[in-house]
Design an enzyme around this catalytic site. Sequence first.
Site, PDB file in Angstrom:
ATOM      1  N   SER A 174      41.941  47.539  41.385  1.00  0.00           N
ATOM      2  CA  SER A 174      42.565  48.790  41.837  1.00  0.00           C
ATOM      3  C   SER A 174      41.610  49.978  41.827  1.00  0.00           C
ATOM      4  O   SER A 174      41.095  50.334  40.774  1.00  0.00           O
ATOM      5  CB  SER A 174      43.714  49.162  40.899  1.00  0.00           C
ATOM      6  OG  SER A 174      44.921  48.706  41.401  1.00  0.00           O
ATOM      7  N   HIS A 228      43.919  48.764  47.418  1.00  0.00           N
ATOM      8  CA  HIS A 228      43.326  47.442  47.656  1.00  0.00           C
ATOM      9  C   HIS A 228      43.125  47.280  49.159  1.00  0.00           C
ATOM     10  O   HIS A 228      44.098  47.193  49.902  1.00  0.00           O
ATOM     11  CB  HIS A 228      44.252  46.330  47.166  1.00  0.00           C
ATOM     12  CG  HIS A 228      44.347  46.223  45.671  1.00  0.00           C
ATOM     13  ND1 HIS A 228      43.610  45.325  44.952  1.00  0.00           N
ATOM     14  CD2 HIS A 228      45.081  46.902  44.769  1.00  0.00           C
ATOM     15  CE1 HIS A 228      43.892  45.440  43.658  1.00  0.00           C
ATOM     16  NE2 HIS A 228      44.792  46.402  43.525  1.00  0.00           N
ATOM     17  N   HIS A 284      48.335  39.558  43.942  1.00  0.00           N
ATOM     18  CA  HIS A 284      48.896  39.486  42.583  1.00  0.00           C
ATOM     19  C   HIS A 284      50.148  38.617  42.565  1.00  0.00           C
ATOM     20  O   HIS A 284      50.871  38.545  43.564  1.00  0.00           O
ATOM     21  CB  HIS A 284      49.294  40.891  42.096  1.00  0.00           C
ATOM     22  CG  HIS A 284      48.186  41.880  42.048  1.00  0.00           C
ATOM     23  ND1 HIS A 284      47.796  42.618  43.141  1.00  0.00           N
ATOM     24  CD2 HIS A 284      47.380  42.274  41.023  1.00  0.00           C
ATOM     25  CE1 HIS A 284      46.797  43.411  42.807  1.00  0.00           C
ATOM     26  NE2 HIS A 284      46.516  43.224  41.530  1.00  0.00           N
ATOM     27  N   TYR A 328      52.835  39.455  41.101  1.00  0.00           N
ATOM     28  CA  TYR A 328      54.019  40.320  41.239  1.00  0.00           C
ATOM     29  C   TYR A 328      54.334  40.662  42.688  1.00  0.00           C
ATOM     30  O   TYR A 328      55.420  41.155  42.992  1.00  0.00           O
ATOM     31  CB  TYR A 328      53.873  41.601  40.396  1.00  0.00           C
ATOM     32  CG  TYR A 328      52.737  42.520  40.780  1.00  0.00           C
ATOM     33  CD1 TYR A 328      52.775  43.275  41.943  1.00  0.00           C
ATOM     34  CD2 TYR A 328      51.631  42.650  39.958  1.00  0.00           C
ATOM     35  CE1 TYR A 328      51.733  44.113  42.300  1.00  0.00           C
ATOM     36  CE2 TYR A 328      50.582  43.498  40.286  1.00  0.00           C
ATOM     37  CZ  TYR A 328      50.638  44.226  41.456  1.00  0.00           C
ATOM     38  OH  TYR A 328      49.602  45.048  41.798  1.00  0.00           O
ATOM     39  N   GLU A 329      53.408  40.379  43.612  1.00  0.00           N
ATOM     40  CA  GLU A 329      53.696  40.574  45.032  1.00  0.00           C
ATOM     41  C   GLU A 329      54.447  39.373  45.606  1.00  0.00           C
ATOM     42  O   GLU A 329      54.846  39.388  46.765  1.00  0.00           O
ATOM     43  CB  GLU A 329      52.397  40.776  45.809  1.00  0.00           C
ATOM     44  CG  GLU A 329      51.676  42.058  45.431  1.00  0.00           C
ATOM     45  CD  GLU A 329      50.305  42.139  46.063  1.00  0.00           C
ATOM     46  OE1 GLU A 329      50.195  42.664  47.192  1.00  0.00           O
ATOM     47  OE2 GLU A 329      49.343  41.666  45.446  1.00  0.00           O
ATOM     48  N   ALA A 364      41.702  47.346  36.694  1.00  0.00           N
ATOM     49  CA  ALA A 364      42.141  48.529  35.959  1.00  0.00           C
ATOM     50  C   ALA A 364      43.084  48.027  34.884  1.00  0.00           C
ATOM     51  O   ALA A 364      43.852  47.103  35.120  1.00  0.00           O
ATOM     52  CB  ALA A 364      42.866  49.478  36.905  1.00  0.00           C
ATOM     53  N   MET A 390      47.584  43.289  35.026  1.00  0.00           N
ATOM     54  CA  MET A 390      48.451  42.361  35.771  1.00  0.00           C
ATOM     55  C   MET A 390      47.642  41.428  36.668  1.00  0.00           C
ATOM     56  O   MET A 390      48.129  40.998  37.711  1.00  0.00           O
ATOM     57  CB  MET A 390      49.441  43.156  36.625  1.00  0.00           C
ATOM     58  CG  MET A 390      50.251  44.179  35.849  1.00  0.00           C
ATOM     59  SD  MET A 390      51.247  45.184  36.947  1.00  0.00           S
ATOM     60  CE  MET A 390      51.752  46.515  35.826  1.00  0.00           C
ATOM     61  N   SER A 391      46.423  41.131  36.278  1.00  0.00           N
ATOM     62  CA  SER A 391      45.575  40.294  37.140  1.00  0.00           C
ATOM     63  C   SER A 391      44.611  39.480  36.286  1.00  0.00           C
ATOM     64  O   SER A 391      44.815  39.315  35.086  1.00  0.00           O
ATOM     65  CB  SER A 391      44.792  41.186  38.112  1.00  0.00           C
ATOM     66  OG  SER A 391      43.855  41.986  37.409  1.00  0.00           O
ATOM     67  N   ASN A 420      44.217  54.144  31.767  1.00  0.00           N
ATOM     68  CA  ASN A 420      45.272  54.914  31.079  1.00  0.00           C
ATOM     69  C   ASN A 420      45.443  54.307  29.702  1.00  0.00           C
ATOM     70  O   ASN A 420      45.012  53.179  29.447  1.00  0.00           O
ATOM     71  CB  ASN A 420      46.596  54.802  31.861  1.00  0.00           C
ATOM     72  CG  ASN A 420      47.014  53.346  32.037  1.00  0.00           C
ATOM     73  OD1 ASN A 420      46.473  52.631  32.895  1.00  0.00           O
ATOM     74  ND2 ASN A 420      47.923  52.891  31.207  1.00  0.00           N
ATOM     75  N   HIS A 424      50.836  54.689  38.921  1.00  0.00           N
ATOM     76  CA  HIS A 424      49.742  54.088  39.690  1.00  0.00           C
ATOM     77  C   HIS A 424      48.762  55.173  40.131  1.00  0.00           C
ATOM     78  O   HIS A 424      47.555  54.921  40.251  1.00  0.00           O
ATOM     79  CB  HIS A 424      50.310  53.325  40.886  1.00  0.00           C
ATOM     80  CG  HIS A 424      49.296  52.508  41.628  1.00  0.00           C
ATOM     81  ND1 HIS A 424      48.511  51.556  41.014  1.00  0.00           N
ATOM     82  CD2 HIS A 424      48.928  52.503  42.941  1.00  0.00           C
ATOM     83  CE1 HIS A 424      47.700  51.003  41.914  1.00  0.00           C
ATOM     84  NE2 HIS A 424      47.940  51.558  43.084  1.00  0.00           N
TER      85      HIS A 424
HETATM   86  N1  HPA Z   1      49.619  48.077  32.031  1.00  0.00           N
HETATM   87  C1  HPA Z   1      49.523  47.059  32.899  1.00  0.00           C
HETATM   88  N2  HPA Z   1      48.685  47.052  33.922  1.00  0.00           N
HETATM   89  C2  HPA Z   1      47.914  48.138  34.096  1.00  0.00           C
HETATM   90  C3  HPA Z   1      47.958  49.233  33.216  1.00  0.00           C
HETATM   91  C4  HPA Z   1      48.868  49.205  32.137  1.00  0.00           C
HETATM   92  O1  HPA Z   1      48.979  50.139  31.319  1.00  0.00           O
HETATM   93  N3  HPA Z   1      47.052  50.143  33.685  1.00  0.00           N
HETATM   94  C5  HPA Z   1      46.472  49.583  34.787  1.00  0.00           C
HETATM   95  N4  HPA Z   1      46.982  48.372  35.033  1.00  0.00           N
END
Ligand code: HPA
Length: 276
Positions: free
Chosen positions: A34, A65, A87, A89-90, A117, A215-216, A239, A251
């Site tokens: 990301s 992406h 992903h 989740y998609e 990320a 998530m990857s 974050n 996001h």
């Molecule tokens: N959690 C899950 N996936 C993420 C996060 C998060 O805090 N930040 C970036 N991708």
Amino acid sequence: MAYNAAAMMDALLEAKNAVGDRTGQLDVALVLGSGLGAFADGLDGARPIPYEKIPHMPTSGVSGHAGNLVVGKKGGRRVAAMQGRPHLYEGWSAQEVVFGVRLMALLGARTLIVTNAAGGIAPGLAPGDLMAIADQLNLTGTSSLLGPNDERLGERFVDMTAAYDRDLIETANGVAGALGFELQQGVYAGLLGPAYETPAEVRMLRTLGADAVGMSTVLEVLAARQLGMRVLGISCISNLAAGISDGPLSHAEVQDTAARVRSRFESLLSGILESI
Ligand code: HPA
């Protein structure tokens, strides 16, 4: 429906035949997460191949992406970079998620650099930090190695003892030091998503030994290790994970942080590609 290993291998070989004359024999495969995709445009002689032009290649609809396989050179190495990844989740299956990584391996890449990320969990991690992944927790509830095994992709039971290559981490540490910053190191937990975690889930992850969450990545690394690739993982801490920071997660924040560390991230990747 039963998963069909032979059909998946046929799809991979069809994709390989479709792009092989444009990629040549690859050395390094790169997956850019990301907000980190721009690095690929700076490869020497960069040529993008849109995912839609690659037979059977899943496309990613996530903002940030781009959806290109970019082929070029860096440090004398032939590199293919996935600008964006599909992903779970998609709605893609675990096997579809790793299609690109397997394709790059079949095109010759023996080294995989995965980037993402991630939310920081460990004390001491701050947004903007870069973290070498020392090990992973696959908490997606699935595996990219599910189903009948095709021996052309590697063995049935894959050793994950040293999934992330220690020598590559040392190389990355050295490059970061020469650039004047410290590369953090920690365990990445890969979850299904797409919701960010609850604070209770983040406390659970900390107890389980996770330093960062995303998530990857984890399914890609399973597929790469099955293929015998050497793997380096770099997380951009975009974050603080839920409940560690005060505010809500978004996001937009993930993308903003990625943009802020972009030049440091790109210098690190260039340095690594020049040293391996
Ligand atoms: N959690 C899950 N996936 C993420 C996060 C998060 O805090 N930040 C970036 N991708």
